[in-house]
Design a protein around this motif. Structure first.
Motif, mmCIF file in Angstrom:
data_model
loop_
_atom_site.group_PDB
_atom_site.id
_atom_site.type_symbol
_atom_site.label_atom_id
_atom_site.label_comp_id
_atom_site.label_asym_id
_atom_site.label_seq_id
_atom_site.Cartn_x
_atom_site.Cartn_y
_atom_site.Cartn_z
ATOM 1 N N SER A 127 -1.373 -7.479 -4.586
ATOM 2 C CA SER A 127 -1.877 -6.265 -5.244
ATOM 3 C C SER A 127 -1.020 -5.063 -4.855
ATOM 4 N N LEU A 128 -1.047 -4.061 -5.723
ATOM 5 C CA LEU A 128 -0.396 -2.796 -5.424
ATOM 6 C C LEU A 128 -1.503 -1.762 -5.225
ATOM 7 N N VAL A 129 -1.562 -1.243 -4.011
ATOM 8 C CA VAL A 129 -2.636 -0.306 -3.687
ATOM 9 C C VAL A 129 -2.086 1.123 -3.668
ATOM 10 N N VAL A 130 -2.735 1.998 -4.376
ATOM 11 C CA VAL A 130 -2.345 3.405 -4.333
ATOM 12 C C VAL A 130 -3.457 4.167 -3.616
ATOM 13 N N ASP A 131 -3.190 4.465 -2.353
ATOM 14 C CA ASP A 131 -4.196 5.182 -1.563
ATOM 15 C C ASP A 131 -4.070 6.682 -1.846
ATOM 16 N N GLU A 132 -5.148 7.393 -1.692
ATOM 17 C CA GLU A 132 -5.192 8.837 -1.998
ATOM 18 C C GLU A 132 -4.635 9.062 -3.409
ATOM 19 N N ALA A 133 -5.160 8.301 -4.333
ATOM 20 C CA ALA A 133 -4.597 8.259 -5.683
ATOM 21 C C ALA A 133 -4.709 9.580 -6.435
ATOM 22 N N HIS A 134 -5.558 10.488 -5.963
ATOM 23 C CA HIS A 134 -5.645 11.792 -6.641
ATOM 24 C C HIS A 134 -4.324 12.547 -6.548
ATOM 25 N N CYS A 135 -3.444 12.131 -5.628
ATOM 26 C CA CYS A 135 -2.134 12.782 -5.505
ATOM 27 C C CYS A 135 -1.311 12.632 -6.788
ATOM 28 N N VAL A 150 0.842 -1.203 0.000
ATOM 29 C CA VAL A 150 0.000 0.000 0.000
ATOM 30 C C VAL A 150 0.874 1.248 0.000
ATOM 31 N N ILE A 151 0.744 2.062 -1.040
ATOM 32 C CA ILE A 151 1.466 3.333 -1.068
ATOM 33 C C ILE A 151 0.524 4.418 -0.574
#
Ligand code: ADP
Ligand code: MG
Ligand code: ZN
Length: 636
Positions: A151-159, A79-80
């Motif tokens: 899985s590769l999770v991109v949290d707050e992806a709007h960044c 998780v990024i």
């Protein structure tokens, strides 16, 4: 034949997963229902598909990676997240659910970080939270190749997006991770609450997502009451804020939390001081404070010890509390997304809460200036444009917000526009007609009276000293036949209609002016009756006598009319009549000095008339014959 059925992503498998999902949700997380969008997104991830989940703040996006991580047993969910401050908490809550989790960021020393990464490679960790800086460091990239990723999770992806309000340059490099991985067949799960078309496409293309499942849930927040206030000055804002914070005034009760967002640190300090002065239990949070102080403030806020927080947008992302009852934007935020995200921190428990935006033109200028200083940032004006629109449009606030995010909803029924628009429209219409009425009335009052007309009013007063009030006098003179006029039989009075065509208001105004100037006096308090100073005692009942003559026969210091003044009177009468007919201003027909000149010269022909100063050919053509005719009486 058998092999065909044993497909890891076949129908049997999906059914099994679907059936298990709810019990996993219950046993691992203690929730009985999925929230909108969660199940759909989780299933997509479990099927190995790239997934973009756009769900409002507080919708429960974390669960979308946490549940699959809890279900499958041997791979790593990476998780990024930019929320370093929250990683520890998140890790602990995962551990509490029996999910081996760890985080890796700059708050740890080298050894700690290496230990965790080594564990991850060995498969001892199921969820690893990393900051984007860490994820893209060379050291990490080397080890990353060894990870067996689920899985590769991109949290707050709007960044990822410059168009988002929280752009992080490292986010634009994330695509490198999958590109460099020797077994790149894991799905990317991007999570965000920001759903503008632009951000959405940016996220997909920048992360290199392949035909992702897009799960988008409603942006409508039925329990939030949005409103905009338009303070004229900073002082106004302070007053309104204090009003809004009324429930927090009594420090013993806990009415939930409140956040006051400011655009600048300076303003944050100012508002904080203000609230402190007013005795509120308040904290402040901005990037200018030390980590230690920030953490303490945050803790005091989270624990409820300090229920009100004044903050810049540095506060908020991920630090949500369920019982925020009020979010005030003391200054306009940089964009409508930012506004929705920040305001959306209110009422996450589903209970009624308020989101108030203070909109002042000067603050928009401040934001424009701040945005223009950020060299990376383009389109600040565009972003602000939507805020301006939001504040100025007479459309349901939530309809506007949702439509900004591409969603169409019906009016919320609770925002200021929904609840006040009827009243407002009514009010503004009412005000308009009221204003029009007042304006018309003023125009009528300002109608200039000629000398002769003024004399007529005075003559009336001479004839009827201290008998009538201004209204009846005016009504009689202009020839009205209202009840009160008839009651005094004034319709039979020789003055009735003498000023026909003159607005009643003009006569009233003239009488009022004279009263003020003491040219006309008032008798009786309850029903003020008017009289001229020298004519008080002469109570005349000769209502049938010719007033024009009585006017000059009385003792007022007034010369008997000369020939010229009689001519002038007649000319003025004519002028006034014409002006009324043509709906012109009197001076547009003839100005008094011009009429005086005509009266003196008494021209006999049109050419003589035209030779008079101030009389042009157009006037001659229009009025010439009439004037010559009026003068002919005297000229003969
Ligand atoms: P987001 O990242 O979308 O802002 P979070 O993942 O932080 O939201 O979740 C917000 C809160 O909602 C958390 O306290 C979480 O435990 C809770 N939550 C998530 N899913 C559910 C659910 N299905 N039922 C009840 N609560 C949930
Ligand atoms: Mg989140
Ligand atoms: Zn509404």
């Amino acid at each position: 034949m058998r092999n065909l059925i044993v497909d890891p992503f076949g129908i049997q498998e999906i059914l099994r997963v679907t059936l298990d999902l709810r019990s996993e949700l219950k046993t691992k997380f203690g929730f009985s229902e999925f929230r909108p969008g969660q199940e759909e997104a989780i299933r997509s991830v479990l099927e190995g598909k790239d997934t973009l989940a756009i769900l409002p703040t507080g919708a429960g996006k974390s669960l979308i990676y946490q549940l699959p991580a809890a279900i499958q047993t041997n791979k790593l969910t990476l998780v990024i997240s930019p929320l370093i401050a929250l990683m520890k908490d998140q890790t602990e809550s995962l551990l509490a659910k029996g999910i081996p989790a760890a985080f890796c960021n700059s708050t740890q020393d080298e050894v700690e970080q290496m230990t965790i990464l080594a564990k991850s490679v060995k498969g001892e960790i199921r969820v690893l939270l990393v900051s984007p800086e860490r994820a893209l460091s060379n050291g990490f990239l080397r080890i990353f190749r060894e990870l067996d990723l689920f899985s590769l999770v991109v949290d707050e992806a709007h960044c990822v997006s410059q168009w988002g309000h929280d752009f992080r340059p490292e986010y634009r490099q994330i695509h490198v991770l999958r590109e460099r991985h020797p077994r790149p067949n894991f799905p990317i799960l991007a999570l965000t609450a920001t759903a503008t078309e632009r951000v959405q496409t940016d996220v997909q293309s920048s992360l290199g997502m392949k035909t992702p499942t897009v799960v988008l849930s409603t942006f409508f927040r039925p329990n939030l009451k949005f409103s905009v206030k338009y303070p004229a000055a900073e002082r106004d804002k302070a007053d309104r804020l204090i009003e809004l914070l009324e429930p927090w005034k009594d420090g013993r009760k806990f009415p939930g939390r409140a956040i006051v967002y400011c655009a600048t640190r300076k303003k944050t300090d100012e508002v904080y001081d203000l609230l402190k002065d007013f005795g509120f239990s308040v904290g402040k949070y901005h990037a200018g404070r030390t980590d230690g102080i920030r953490e303490r403030t945050q803790n005091a806020y989270t624990s409820g010890k300090v229920p009100i927080l004044v903050a810049t947008n540095a506060f908020g992302m991920g630090m949500d509390q369920p019982d925020v009852r009020l979010v005030v934007h003391y200054q306009v935020p940089a964009s409508l997304e930012a506004y929705y995200q920040e305001a959306g921190r209110a009422g996450r428990d589903g209970l009624g809460s308020e989101c108030v935006l203070f909109y002042k033109a000067g603050d928009v200028a401040t934001q424009t200036f701040m945005l223009s200083k950020e060299t990376n940032f383009k389109g600040g004006d565009t972003l602000l444009k939507y805020i301006k629109e939001y504040a100025n449009k007479e459309e349901c606030r939530q309809v506007q917000l949702c439509s900004y995010f591409g969603e169409t909803i019906s009016p919320c029924g609770s925002c200021d526009i929904c609840t006040e628009i009827g009243a407002n429209l009514h009010r503004s219409k009412f005000l308009k007609t009221e204003a029009a009425k007042v304006q018309k009335k003023n125009e009528k009052r300002d109608y200039p009276l000629s000398e002769w007309e003024e004399e007529t009013i005075q003559n009336f007063l001479k004839e009827h000293p201290a008998v009538f009030g201004k209204t009846i006098i005016a009504k009689t003179l202009v020839g009205k036949r209202t009840k009160d006029v008839l009651r005094y039989r004034m319709e039979r009075n020789p003055f009735h209609g003498k000023l026909d065509g003159i607005p009643e208001e003009a006569v009233v105004a003239k009488l009022e002016t004279w009263v003020e100037q003491k040219k006309v006096l008032v008798a009786g308090a309850k029903y003020p009756k008017l009289y001229l100073p020298n004519f008080a005692k002469i109570k005349s009942k000769a209502t049938s006598s010719n007033s024009d003559e009585t006017g000059s026969s009385n003792g007022k210091v007034k010369k008997p009319p000369t020939l010229n003044s009689q001519i002038l009177k007649e000319l003025m009468n004519y002028r006034d009549r014409k002006a009324r007919q043509l709906k012109w201003k009197k001076f547009m027909v003839f100005q008094n000095p011009v009429l005086k000149r005509i009266a003196e010269r008494k021209p006999r022909s049109l050419s003589e008339l035209e030779a008079t100063k101030g009389v042009g050919p157009a006037k001659v053509e229009r009025f010439g014959n009439d004037i010559i005719e009026i003068l002919s009486k005297w000229n003969e």
